[in-house]
Scaffold this active site. Sequence first.
Site, PDB file in Angstrom:
ATOM      1  N   CYS A   1       0.768  -0.658   0.468  1.00  0.00           N
ATOM      2  CA  CYS A   1      -0.211   0.296  -0.026  1.00  0.00           C
ATOM      3  C   CYS A   1       0.839   1.526   0.248  1.00  0.00           C
ATOM      4  O   CYS A   1       2.717   1.073   0.856  1.00  0.00           O
ATOM      5  CB  CYS A   1      -1.030  -0.338   0.901  1.00  0.00           C
TER       6      CYS A   1
ATOM      7  N   TYR B   1      -4.565   2.139  12.315  1.00  0.00           N
ATOM      8  CA  TYR B   1      -5.158   0.993  11.961  1.00  0.00           C
ATOM      9  C   TYR B   1      -5.082   0.069  11.526  1.00  0.00           C
ATOM     10  O   TYR B   1      -5.651  -0.394  11.785  1.00  0.00           O
ATOM     11  CB  TYR B   1      -6.520   1.477  12.452  1.00  0.00           C
TER      12      TYR B   1
ATOM     13  N   ARG C   1      -4.580   8.665   8.224  1.00  0.00           N
ATOM     14  CA  ARG C   1      -4.698   8.182   6.666  1.00  0.00           C
ATOM     15  C   ARG C   1      -3.054   9.003   6.340  1.00  0.00           C
ATOM     16  O   ARG C   1      -3.656   9.307   5.399  1.00  0.00           O
ATOM     17  CB  ARG C   1      -5.421   7.972   6.222  1.00  0.00           C
TER      18      ARG C   1
ATOM     19  N   CYS D   1     -22.037 -10.057   5.320  1.00  0.00           N
ATOM     20  CA  CYS D   1     -21.417 -11.495   6.904  1.00  0.00           C
ATOM     21  C   CYS D   1     -21.167 -11.349   8.608  1.00  0.00           C
ATOM     22  O   CYS D   1     -21.891 -11.438   9.638  1.00  0.00           O
ATOM     23  CB  CYS D   1     -19.545 -11.859   6.452  1.00  0.00           C
TER      24      CYS D   1
ATOM     25  N   CYS E   1     -21.391 -17.282   8.448  1.00  0.00           N
ATOM     26  CA  CYS E   1     -20.574 -16.547   7.697  1.00  0.00           C
ATOM     27  C   CYS E   1     -18.580 -17.454   6.981  1.00  0.00           C
ATOM     28  O   CYS E   1     -19.862 -18.988   7.034  1.00  0.00           O
ATOM     29  CB  CYS E   1     -19.314 -15.738   7.752  1.00  0.00           C
TER      30      CYS E   1
ATOM     31  N   CYS F   1     -10.719 -16.025   4.899  1.00  0.00           N
ATOM     32  CA  CYS F   1     -11.673 -14.658   5.260  1.00  0.00           C
ATOM     33  C   CYS F   1     -10.237 -13.571   5.084  1.00  0.00           C
ATOM     34  O   CYS F   1      -9.607 -13.936   5.483  1.00  0.00           O
ATOM     35  CB  CYS F   1     -12.689 -14.710   6.858  1.00  0.00           C
ATOM     36  N   ASP F   2     -10.662 -12.311   4.725  1.00  0.00           N
ATOM     37  CA  ASP F   2     -10.300 -11.146   4.276  1.00  0.00           C
ATOM     38  C   ASP F   2      -9.188 -10.622   5.848  1.00  0.00           C
ATOM     39  O   ASP F   2      -8.175 -10.607   6.097  1.00  0.00           O
ATOM     40  CB  ASP F   2     -10.826 -10.064   4.104  1.00  0.00           C
TER      41      ASP F   2
ATOM     42  N   CYS G   1     -18.658  -9.877  14.044  1.00  0.00           N
ATOM     43  CA  CYS G   1     -17.241 -10.301  13.120  1.00  0.00           C
ATOM     44  C   CYS G   1     -16.480 -11.255  14.329  1.00  0.00           C
ATOM     45  O   CYS G   1     -15.621 -10.682  15.528  1.00  0.00           O
ATOM     46  CB  CYS G   1     -16.737  -9.387  12.674  1.00  0.00           C
TER      47      CYS G   1
END
Length: 430
Positions: free
Chosen positions: A29, A35, A149, A266, A272, A287-288, A342
């Site tokens: 990235c 975070y 960010r 999800c 999920c 899962c991601d 989640c």
Amino acid sequence: MSVPVRLGRPPRAAVGPTTTILKPVGPRCNLACDYCYYLPTADQFPATERFLMTPAVLEATIRQVLAAAPGPVVHFVWHGGEPLLAGRAFYERAFALQASLVPEGWSVTNSVQTNGTLLDDRWADFLVAHRVAVGLSVDGTARTHDALRPDRRGRPTYQRARDAFERLSARGSPPDVLCTVNAATAQHPREVYHALKDLGARWIQFIPVVIDDGGEASAVAVAPDAYGSFLTAVFDEWVRYDVDHVVVQTFFEGLLAAAGRPGSLCVHAETCGQVLAIEHDGGIYSCDHFVRPDHRLGSVLDDDLFTLATGTRQRAFGDNKHAGLGADCGTCAVLAYCRGGCPKDRGLYGEPVGRNALCDGYRAFYTHAAPVLTRMAHLAATGRRASSIMTELAREEQASRQALRQAGRNDPCPCGSGRKFKQCHGSSHG
């Protein structure tokens, strides 16, 4: 090794993944968000890793995704890291492969989740021409966005993200907006929400940042009570003024729950496991949010995606979302709304195993919102628009103000508190 795959509808008794998240550049990235949960996955790969999906892996991935999907529409979600780092030539090849391999009568959709900082006019033209849906990360205002960010050189990125939104909007394809609820944004719920509306966002997903630091929320994460307060403040604004023209996914999921329907996301579903992640090297993960060695199922180069997606191990992963709930979840009045959240967020912030770190926030928000969501669901079920709730609430507020104006000092307070008006809304502190 070449793996034989089926390009056709899988057996109805075993449905493959409905959506697949693809990581063409892995965790690479150009931003350094304080975070980010995904950047640390780079440590799982050699220091010399190139972090770019090769043509062989790309073709195997597209073949496998098409073979495993139940159809007739197959969803490809390009994610990162920052997926635009793969370059336009990469996606040209990907879209050409999709067109040549998709079964007759089927179709594909593509979406990309981006920070927007690379999205110049050429990218905007390209994405619109290929009908790629865009999800853009914008954390509210310039102040709240730039607080956490920065890019790799420490520079602010809000204006570049805003420019990306405006470029796509000018081409008739405004992006969806993903906004994290973190330590910065949580302090300014209405300001953040209004900033996103003023930007032009008409579909917003609020994503809580959960990072455990010694049993508590880290300095950049959102505390449970702050998360509940943030959602409550935004909901009260949305339900009074914006139901008919802004979709807030958390509230939409709550409306589905109020109507007795399963969640479409999800996080809000009972189980999920239907959204697998494929890394840049072809690795397949449950899962991601679980791209780590203990949840690596196999590889598109060596294994069959459909078999892995419908196998015992992945089914157990998905079923554990419900089976692994905390002991007190079964009696919770808002379980139908949060569904335990989640699984990645369970057992953190000092909570016992199975209990979500954001539980107190979920409970506070849904306890507040559920009565209104239930009314909205009833409106829709009886043939009216759910957005009619705005008119109903406006009338009730007007009637309440009128009742307060007419109440005598010793009358019961019209607010229903049980106290006399002079001791409640009629007092100098009411």
